[in-house]
Design an enzyme around this catalytic site. Structure first.
Site, PDB file in Angstrom:
ATOM      1  N   CYS A 141       0.835  -1.202   0.000  1.00  0.00           N
ATOM      2  CA  CYS A 141       0.000   0.000   0.000  1.00  0.00           C
ATOM      3  C   CYS A 141       0.871   1.254   0.000  1.00  0.00           C
ATOM      4  O   CYS A 141       1.401   1.663   1.035  1.00  0.00           O
ATOM      5  CB  CYS A 141      -0.913  -0.024   1.223  1.00  0.00           C
ATOM      6  SG  CYS A 141      -1.873   1.479   1.389  1.00  0.00           S
ATOM      7  N   CYS A 144      -0.351   4.119   2.181  1.00  0.00           N
ATOM      8  CA  CYS A 144      -0.156   3.910   3.626  1.00  0.00           C
ATOM      9  C   CYS A 144       1.304   4.166   3.998  1.00  0.00           C
ATOM     10  O   CYS A 144       1.593   4.760   5.024  1.00  0.00           O
ATOM     11  CB  CYS A 144      -0.483   2.479   4.032  1.00  0.00           C
ATOM     12  SG  CYS A 144      -1.988   1.831   3.332  1.00  0.00           S
ATOM     13  N   ASP A 145       2.231   3.681   3.181  1.00  0.00           N
ATOM     14  CA  ASP A 145       3.629   3.623   3.595  1.00  0.00           C
ATOM     15  C   ASP A 145       4.584   4.502   2.787  1.00  0.00           C
ATOM     16  O   ASP A 145       5.759   4.613   3.135  1.00  0.00           O
ATOM     17  CB  ASP A 145       4.120   2.164   3.515  1.00  0.00           C
ATOM     18  CG  ASP A 145       3.286   1.256   4.394  1.00  0.00           C
ATOM     19  OD1 ASP A 145       2.885   1.718   5.485  1.00  0.00           O
ATOM     20  OD2 ASP A 145       3.020   0.121   3.996  1.00  0.00           O
TER      21      ASP A 145
END
Ligand code: NDP
Length: 324
Positions: A141, A144-145
């Site tokens: 993701c 997300c990261d």
């Protein structure tokens, strides 16, 4: 109703999953007075909360962030009285109505109608190093990261729309992005391909496969093979700080597989152009039942259909269901 672990709760309409399909089903079911209960699952808001801007959902001429879109859907479902709860379905007994769904291993909900909108989950390559470096440079993701890789070098595996989207997003943060594509071409839509080609810090490594990762205490590079299995096969190492998977998803249908027919990948089979499954009163909507389109808008549409079918089923069966 008591919430003790031993006491079952009976509901008219249970919705599992909180992506576009689940929330749309909830909006329609709530407006039809089915008093729906919706369990959000592991990832509240579903896959869209891990993406960036959504530019193809009608009604947003300037695009909308996935998180915002799902927050709006949630509010709309709540406004009409949907009981939205945290928790994940961990087991199912669909042998007879009411259908029994276990939440987090202990609480059992008995549902007269069930709408399965559990979506799909990111796939991994299956190489041991993905597990070894989980949380230490391997991610599925980018939104997300990606933040952790500002001004660093990352690789994205895959050649579809997701991979292109992730690569473009990461290119805005990272110094350099490699796309590792196993075929000699991208599978992504033309518009996404063009965006990738026009992003100067993305380099596409066509016909490359990843066979391993290396690094002390975190990813420092990937071992690749160019033209794997061919006579001119060559090994290539690239120095990277982050390794992002974007090779598709598998449907979250495991707990239903003893009762519902699925295809070979695990997508729940539905009847004709409806969300009806082989079990009356059990419906499947969104990506868990859609190997072809897998779009937010098609998921929302099938969630709507599932709620309408649930309402019809309850109306037809009304006299026959045991009293609540
Ligand atoms: P896709 O299935 O479309 O693409 C998967 C990619 O990963 C392909 O390039 C595939 O390669 C590659 N791949 C799969 N397995 C492996 C493996 N083991 N090793 C290396 N590469 C692998 O998945 P997406 O998630 O990209 O897209 C799913 C659907 O969602 C599509 O319909 C897409 O159009 C849609 N989508 C739309 C978006 C938008 O409109 N904004 C954004 C994101 C997704 P190969 O081609 O060789 O099979």
């Amino acid at each position: 109703m008591s919430d003790t672990p031993t006491q079952n709760e009976r509901v008219k309409c249970l919705i599992i999953g909180s992506g576009p399909a689940g929330y749309t089903a909830a909006i329609y079911a709530a407006r039809a007075n089915l008093s729906p209960v919706l369990y959000e699952g592991i990832q509240p808001g579903g896959q869209l909360t891990t993406t960036t801007d959504i530019e193809n959902f009608p009604g947003y001429p300037d695009g909308v962030s996935g998180t915002q879109l799902m927050e709006d859907c949630r509010k709309q479902a709540e406004r009409f009285g949907t009981d939205i709860r945290m928790g994940t379905a961990t087991a199912a007994d669909l042998s007879s109505a009411p259908y029994k769904i276990t939440i987090e291993g202990h609480k059992v909900i008995e549902a007269d109608t069930l709408i399965i909108s559990t979506g799909a989950t990111a796939k991994y390559l299956g190489i041991p190093d993905e597990t070894k470096y989980a949380g230490m440079g391997v991610s599925a993701c980018a939104t997300c990261d990606g933040f952790f890789y500002r001004k660093k070098v990352v690789a994205v595996v895959g050649g579809g729309d997701t991979a292109c989207e992730e690569a473009i997003y990461l290119a805005g943060l990272a110094k350099q992005v490699y796309m590792i594509v196993r075929k000699p071409y991208l599978r992504a839509s033309k518009v996404m391909q063009e965006r990738v080609m026009n992003t100067p810090n993305i380099t596409i490594l066509f016909e490359h496969n990843t066979i391993g990762l290396y690094g002390e205490g975190g990813v420092e590079g990937a071992h690749l093979v160019k033209r794997m299995g061919e006579k001119d096969e060559t090994r290539v190492d690239i120095a990277i700080d982050g390794f992002f998977l974007a090779i598709g998803h598998h449907p979250n249908s495991t707990i239903f597989k003893d009762y519902l027919e699925t295809d070979e990948v695990g997508y729940i089979k539905t009847i004709g152009n409806t969300p009806k499954t082989s079990i009356p009163g059990v419906f499947a909507a969104g990506d868990v039942a859609d190997p072809i389109y897998r779009q937010a808008i098609t998921a929302a549409g099938s969630g709507c259909k599932a709620a309408i079918e649930a309402e019809r089923y309850l109306a037809e069966m009304g006299e026959m269901l045991p009293p609540q």
